[in-house]
Design a protein around this motif. Structure first.
Motif, PDB file in Angstrom:
ATOM      1  N   THR A 174      23.951  22.520  23.977  1.00  0.00           N
ATOM      2  CA  THR A 174      24.345  21.563  22.945  1.00  0.00           C
ATOM      3  C   THR A 174      23.322  21.518  21.815  1.00  0.00           C
ATOM      4  O   THR A 174      23.689  21.423  20.623  1.00  0.00           O
ATOM      5  CB  THR A 174      24.489  20.152  23.557  1.00  0.00           C
ATOM      6  N   GLN A 175      22.046  21.616  22.159  1.00  0.00           N
ATOM      7  CA  GLN A 175      20.976  21.436  21.183  1.00  0.00           C
ATOM      8  C   GLN A 175      20.619  22.706  20.422  1.00  0.00           C
ATOM      9  O   GLN A 175      19.981  22.645  19.371  1.00  0.00           O
ATOM     10  CB  GLN A 175      19.734  20.904  21.899  1.00  0.00           C
ATOM     11  N   THR A 176      20.994  23.872  20.941  1.00  0.00           N
ATOM     12  CA  THR A 176      20.671  25.151  20.305  1.00  0.00           C
ATOM     13  C   THR A 176      21.933  26.012  20.261  1.00  0.00           C
ATOM     14  O   THR A 176      22.962  25.659  20.837  1.00  0.00           O
ATOM     15  CB  THR A 176      19.583  25.902  21.107  1.00  0.00           C
ATOM     16  N   PRO A 177      21.872  27.172  19.602  1.00  0.00           N
ATOM     17  CA  PRO A 177      23.051  28.042  19.523  1.00  0.00           C
ATOM     18  C   PRO A 177      23.380  28.822  20.794  1.00  0.00           C
ATOM     19  O   PRO A 177      24.312  29.637  20.784  1.00  0.00           O
ATOM     20  CB  PRO A 177      22.693  29.014  18.386  1.00  0.00           C
ATOM     21  N   LEU A 178      22.629  28.646  21.886  1.00  0.00           N
ATOM     22  CA  LEU A 178      22.984  29.319  23.140  1.00  0.00           C
ATOM     23  C   LEU A 178      24.445  29.018  23.495  1.00  0.00           C
ATOM     24  O   LEU A 178      24.855  27.861  23.532  1.00  0.00           O
ATOM     25  CB  LEU A 178      22.084  28.838  24.278  1.00  0.00           C
ATOM     26  N   THR A 179      25.224  30.074  23.757  1.00  0.00           N
ATOM     27  CA  THR A 179      26.631  29.915  24.090  1.00  0.00           C
ATOM     28  C   THR A 179      26.921  30.622  25.410  1.00  0.00           C
ATOM     29  O   THR A 179      26.796  31.846  25.512  1.00  0.00           O
ATOM     30  CB  THR A 179      27.543  30.484  22.988  1.00  0.00           C
ATOM     31  N   VAL A 180      27.281  29.866  26.407  1.00  0.00           N
ATOM     32  CA  VAL A 180      27.644  30.396  27.722  1.00  0.00           C
ATOM     33  C   VAL A 180      29.075  29.966  27.991  1.00  0.00           C
ATOM     34  O   VAL A 180      29.377  28.775  28.094  1.00  0.00           O
ATOM     35  CB  VAL A 180      26.707  29.856  28.816  1.00  0.00           C
ATOM     36  N   GLY A 181      29.971  30.945  28.049  1.00  0.00           N
ATOM     37  CA  GLY A 181      31.369  30.594  28.233  1.00  0.00           C
ATOM     38  C   GLY A 181      32.271  31.783  28.057  1.00  0.00           C
ATOM     39  O   GLY A 181      31.907  32.923  28.371  1.00  0.00           O
ATOM     40  N   SER A 182      33.464  31.550  27.524  1.00  0.00           N
ATOM     41  CA  SER A 182      34.462  32.598  27.341  1.00  0.00           C
ATOM     42  C   SER A 182      34.218  33.342  26.030  1.00  0.00           C
ATOM     43  O   SER A 182      33.515  32.846  25.143  1.00  0.00           O
ATOM     44  CB  SER A 182      35.855  31.980  27.308  1.00  0.00           C
ATOM     45  N   PRO A 183      34.790  34.541  25.875  1.00  0.00           N
ATOM     46  CA  PRO A 183      34.682  35.242  24.592  1.00  0.00           C
ATOM     47  C   PRO A 183      35.165  34.397  23.414  1.00  0.00           C
ATOM     48  O   PRO A 183      34.554  34.425  22.337  1.00  0.00           O
ATOM     49  CB  PRO A 183      35.558  36.486  24.808  1.00  0.00           C
ATOM     50  N   GLN A 184      36.230  33.637  23.599  1.00  0.00           N
ATOM     51  CA  GLN A 184      36.728  32.815  22.510  1.00  0.00           C
ATOM     52  C   GLN A 184      35.726  31.741  22.112  1.00  0.00           C
ATOM     53  O   GLN A 184      35.571  31.437  20.916  1.00  0.00           O
ATOM     54  CB  GLN A 184      38.057  32.159  22.899  1.00  0.00           C
ATOM     55  N   GLN A 185      35.028  31.183  23.074  1.00  0.00           N
ATOM     56  CA  GLN A 185      33.999  30.192  22.756  1.00  0.00           C
ATOM     57  C   GLN A 185      32.863  30.823  21.951  1.00  0.00           C
ATOM     58  O   GLN A 185      32.333  30.209  21.016  1.00  0.00           O
ATOM     59  CB  GLN A 185      33.475  29.561  24.041  1.00  0.00           C
ATOM     60  N   VAL A 186      32.487  32.039  22.312  1.00  0.00           N
ATOM     61  CA  VAL A 186      31.441  32.748  21.561  1.00  0.00           C
ATOM     62  C   VAL A 186      31.909  33.023  20.136  1.00  0.00           C
ATOM     63  O   VAL A 186      31.151  32.863  19.173  1.00  0.00           O
ATOM     64  CB  VAL A 186      31.034  34.041  22.280  1.00  0.00           C
ATOM     65  N   ILE A 187      33.149  33.437  19.984  1.00  0.00           N
ATOM     66  CA  ILE A 187      33.701  33.693  18.648  1.00  0.00           C
ATOM     67  C   ILE A 187      33.645  32.428  17.803  1.00  0.00           C
ATOM     68  O   ILE A 187      33.163  32.438  16.653  1.00  0.00           O
ATOM     69  CB  ILE A 187      35.145  34.216  18.754  1.00  0.00           C
TER      70      ILE A 187
END
Length: 380
Positions: free
Chosen positions: A273-286
């Motif tokens: 939430t606090q940084t751009p780290l994205t762990v999830g589905s490809p669509q979430q990363v997009i």
């Protein structure tokens, strides 16, 4: 827009198996990752520079030269070249040589690194960090642009009648990015020269990244290199993906929790939430990556960190498949549709040669220092 991956070259225990790879295994893994990056259609591979455990990448040019020989399109870069502790003469020579070997597919990112003891290891004082970054880079540019250099500064011995060899390919030096997390002086330096500015964008909230990039853009325009939105910006990023987002979270959590840099701190959810780290589905990363444009504007390069914290090579290669097949094609299309025509693409050797013109930049000495033979043109 360019998309790629970067590595910090850490050697970290896999918390799910308890096994730590050897240096040899990690070096071979990085070579495989770079080749895979080209195979799946990414544009850039970048590697950092460190001179201490738990990292192995003390000689980025050696690694990148090997990768250059095994690839045909991949842009090769560094995610840090230590401008403060490396001799500018050696940087000028090493990266010009790499530029020739890679047929121009080379740029580099200047930085001060994140390991304080590296300064005394190379005979420098960390208190001179900013001064060294400024002085050394000014000399590096001179070494690349001037055939014969006479120079005197504060932090190294003078040069008199010195020619750095080989000369830059086609007379055009590699493009330079200046990487910084928190130092406005480095953003100022990038703006002054009209170079690129790369924000690591991993450990800080979006508001901080926005302020740094906005400052660079204003100063880029101030120095007359173009409008603020034409400044050359790159961002880091950090992702872990699976088809199902909860599967991604469950799989990545032990790596996050035990990571040397941010492990044993905030929870994965809080850090995401606090940084751009994205762990999830490809669509979430997009969706998350497209959102970067909302606070930095149109930018030219996006690099993802995917091979850290002990993640096994098999998993990293799977991440590359997802990036190449499901994520980057969508990002290319969406970013291209949003970018105004006057905003430039990321510089390449070909585009810089087209703008400046190519020339044979070889410097021929009037007499060979070894044989004493004089070239015919000189005799005439």
């Amino acid at each position: 827009m360019q998309f790629g991956v970067f590595t910090v070259s850490d050697i970290t225990q896999d918390p799910t198996t308890g096994r730590t790879p050897t240096e040899a295994e990690r070096i071979k893994a990085v070579l495989a990752i770079a080749q895979k990056a080209e195979e799946v259609g990414l544009d850039v591979f970048a590697i950092g520079e460190h001179h201490n455990p738990p990292f192995f990448s003390s000689s980025p040019t050696t690694t990148l030269a090997w990768i250059a020989a095994k690839t045909t399109k991949l842009q090769l870069s560094t995610s840090t070249t230590l401008i403060t502790t490396n001799d500018p003469v050696k940087i000028a020579e090493d990266y010009a040589m790499l530029q020739h070997l890679a047929d121009g597919r080379v740029d580099l990112m200047m930085g001060r690194g994140n390991t304080g003891p590296v300064y005394p290891w190379f005979g420098k004082d960390i208190r001179d960090g900013i001064e060294l970054a400024v002085e050394n880079y000014a000399l590096l540019r001179k070494l690349w642009t001037d055939d014969v250099v006479d120079w005197q500064g504060k932090h190294r011995t003078p040069l008199q009648g010195f020619t750095s060899t080989p000369r830059p390919l086609d007379g055009v030096p590699p493009f330079v990015w200046h990487g910084s997390i928190r130092s406005p002086q480095i953003a100022e330096q990038a703006a002054y020269y009209g170079d690129g500015f790369f924000h690591n964008h991993i450990f800080w909230p979006p508001e901080h990244t926005q302020k740094m990039v906005e400052f660079y853009r204003r100063r880029f325009e101030h120095y007359g290199h173009g409008s603020a939105d034409q400044a050359i910006v790159g961002l880091g990023g950090q992702v872990f993906m699976r088809k199902n987002s909860q599967d991604a979270v469950n799989e990545f959590r032990p790596y996050f929790d035990n990571a040397p840099v941010y492990g044993h701190g905030p929870s994965l959810e809080d850090f995401s939430t606090q940084t751009p780290l994205t762990v999830g589905s490809p669509q979430q990363v997009i969706e998350r990556t497209l959102g970067f444009r909302d606070y930095v504007g149109d930018y030219q390069r996006q690099l993802f960190l995917i091979d850290h914290a002990g993640l096994p090579l098999k998993t990293v290669l799977e991440q590359l498949d997802i990036l190449g097949e499901e994520v980057v094609p969508v990002l290319r299309k969406e970013f291209a549709a949003l970018k105004p025509a006057h905003v430039p693409d990321a510089p390449t050797h070909a585009s810089r040669v087209a703008a400046r013109g190519a020339k044979d930049s070889t410097v021929y000495a009037p007499a060979d220092d070894v044989t004493g033979q004089v070239r015919e043109e000189v005799q005439a």
